[in-house]
Design a protein around this motif. Structure first.
Motif, PDB file in Angstrom:
ATOM      1  N   THR A  71       0.936  -1.521  -0.285  1.00 20.04           N
ATOM      2  CA  THR A  71      -0.360  -0.046   0.056  1.00 20.04           C
ATOM      3  C   THR A  71       0.942   1.025   0.303  1.00 20.04           C
ATOM      4  OG1 THR A  71      -0.340  -0.830   2.330  1.00 20.04           O
ATOM      5  CG2 THR A  71      -2.296  -0.653   0.669  1.00 20.04           C
TER       6      THR A  71
ATOM      7  N   LEU B 165       1.363   1.964  -3.252  1.00 19.83           N
ATOM      8  CA  LEU B 165       0.583   2.971  -4.458  1.00 19.83           C
ATOM      9  C   LEU B 165       0.117   3.718  -3.434  1.00 19.83           C
ATOM     10  CD1 LEU B 165      -2.135  -0.428  -3.583  1.00 19.83           C
ATOM     11  CD2 LEU B 165      -1.341   0.128  -6.009  1.00 19.83           C
TER      12      LEU B 165
ATOM     13  N   MET C 111      -9.116  -0.551  -2.445  1.00 21.13           N
ATOM     14  CA  MET C 111      -8.447  -1.577  -3.355  1.00 21.13           C
ATOM     15  C   MET C 111      -7.914  -2.032  -3.425  1.00 21.13           C
ATOM     16  SD  MET C 111      -5.286   2.280  -3.212  1.00 21.13           S
ATOM     17  CE  MET C 111      -5.094   1.960  -1.835  1.00 21.13           C
TER      18      MET C 111
ATOM     19  N   ALA D  41      -5.764  -4.253  -1.591  1.00 18.26           N
ATOM     20  CA  ALA D  41      -4.401  -4.472  -1.346  1.00 18.26           C
ATOM     21  C   ALA D  41      -3.897  -5.748  -1.166  1.00 18.26           C
ATOM     22  CB  ALA D  41      -4.173  -3.296  -0.381  1.00 18.26           C
TER      23      ALA D  41
END
Lengths: 218, 107
Positions: free
Chosen positions: A57, A60, A194, A196
């Protein structure tokens, strides 16, 4: 469970996070974070040292380093700033409950591994926290009941729950607990939305989000 | 608004009316049942007069567990036209409860 034990020292053994891809490419951070803005690098280094690997993450978030920087600072402020009154171990146990109740597979698995790695908790210890079987006293129960209800359904927090929290904790401590709830609600929402990908060091704990409470709390 | 406590017989009487009915299966030991009841108390006034609702303690009314194949608590049972329409297993947030009730009312 007592919650005053200091965490284990941060690690210099950096594990490979694996190669699971997210739904968008990760931001390039470089072999040694050389592509990360210099003023954000210490925050990422500390994250890696604390976790033992670079979470997906974070790669990201690094598409927006100017925002990620504040997320990392907020994480530190809520969870481990030295001015906090409640200790980081207790906050991680509360975070575990919040992330489970928010149904965040990613964060729950991370919390499990953090509790095991930094505070030497056995699997059974972490499971007892998830099942509400390890509150040390009424004070801890009040916090757990509040975090549980607030994470499941914040509008359902009752005056009685708030009064109980205020009875057992100072105003600052109450706000520390409230911020634990709010901070993880934000992270849980983003990470779940998301999807993740879990990293190799935590992948074995993916299904711990399904461990439900076995005992009534509060 | 608080949920009326029903016995298994009272639950069956409500179902027998043919109206839309939501039953909250609960127990005192269940840690998710309190939060679930607080969600229902907030959601149900919107459906007042369109849905009959009540809660049933499965520790007292044990037959309900077998009759409706209940695997865990909380569980919400939804009925209409005297038939079992749907089961919501586990804690459900307000939007999921609203969706289930809208679905049974449109069925």
């Amino acid at each position: 469970m007592t919650t005053t034990s200091p965490p284990n020292p941060i690690t210099l053994d950096i594990l490979d996070e694996g190669d699971r891809e997210a739904f968008i490419p990760y931001a390039p951070v470089g072999e040694n974070l050389e592509h990360v803005p210099i003023h954000v690098r210490p925050e990422l280094h500390y994250y890696i040292a604390r976790m033992g690997f670079l979470p997906n993450t974070l790669k990201l978030y690094m598409h927006m380093p100017w925002a990620a920087e504040w997320l990392y600072k907020l994480n530190n402020a809520v969870m481990r700033d030295e001015r906090n009154s409640l200790d980081e171990h207790f906050k991680y146990r509360l975070s575990l409950i919040a992330s489970r109740d928010n149904e965040c597979e990613y964060c729950t698995a991370h919390h499990v591994v953090t509790l095991k790695r930094r505070w030497n908790e056995a699997d059974e210890d972490v499971q007892r926290t998830l099942r509400f079987e390890d509150a040390a006293d009424e004070r801890e129960e009040a916090a757990i009941a509040f975090v549980h209800q607030a994470s499941l359904d914040a509008a359902g927090v009752t005056d009685e729950m708030r009064a109980r929290l205020a009875q057992h904790y100072s105003p600052q401590e109450v706000m520390e607990i409230v911020l634990v709830v709010g901070f993880w609600k934000m992270y849980n929402t983003m990470h779940t939305a998301m999807a993740a990908p879990l990293e190799d060091p935590v992948i074995d704990y993916a299904d711990w989000v399904n461990i439900q409470p076995a005992a009534s709390i509060g | 608004m608080s949920l009326p406590r029903w016995s298994a017989d009272e639950m069956e009487q409500a179902i027998a009316t043919g109206d839309a009915v939501l039953v909250d299966l609960r127990a005192d030991w269940c840690p998710q049942c309190g939060p679930q009841e607080r969600v229902l108390e907030r959601v149900l006034p919107t459906f007042d007069e369109r849905v009959r609702f009540g809660s049933v303690d499965v520790e007292v009314n044990t037959t309900v567990v077998d009759d409706y194949h209940v695997k865990g608590l909380p569980t919400l049972l939804v009925f209409r036209d005297r038939r079992h329409h749907s089961t919501l297993a586990g804690f459900k947030r307000a939007p999921e409860v609203r969706q289930a009730l809208e679905a049974v009312l449109q069925a």
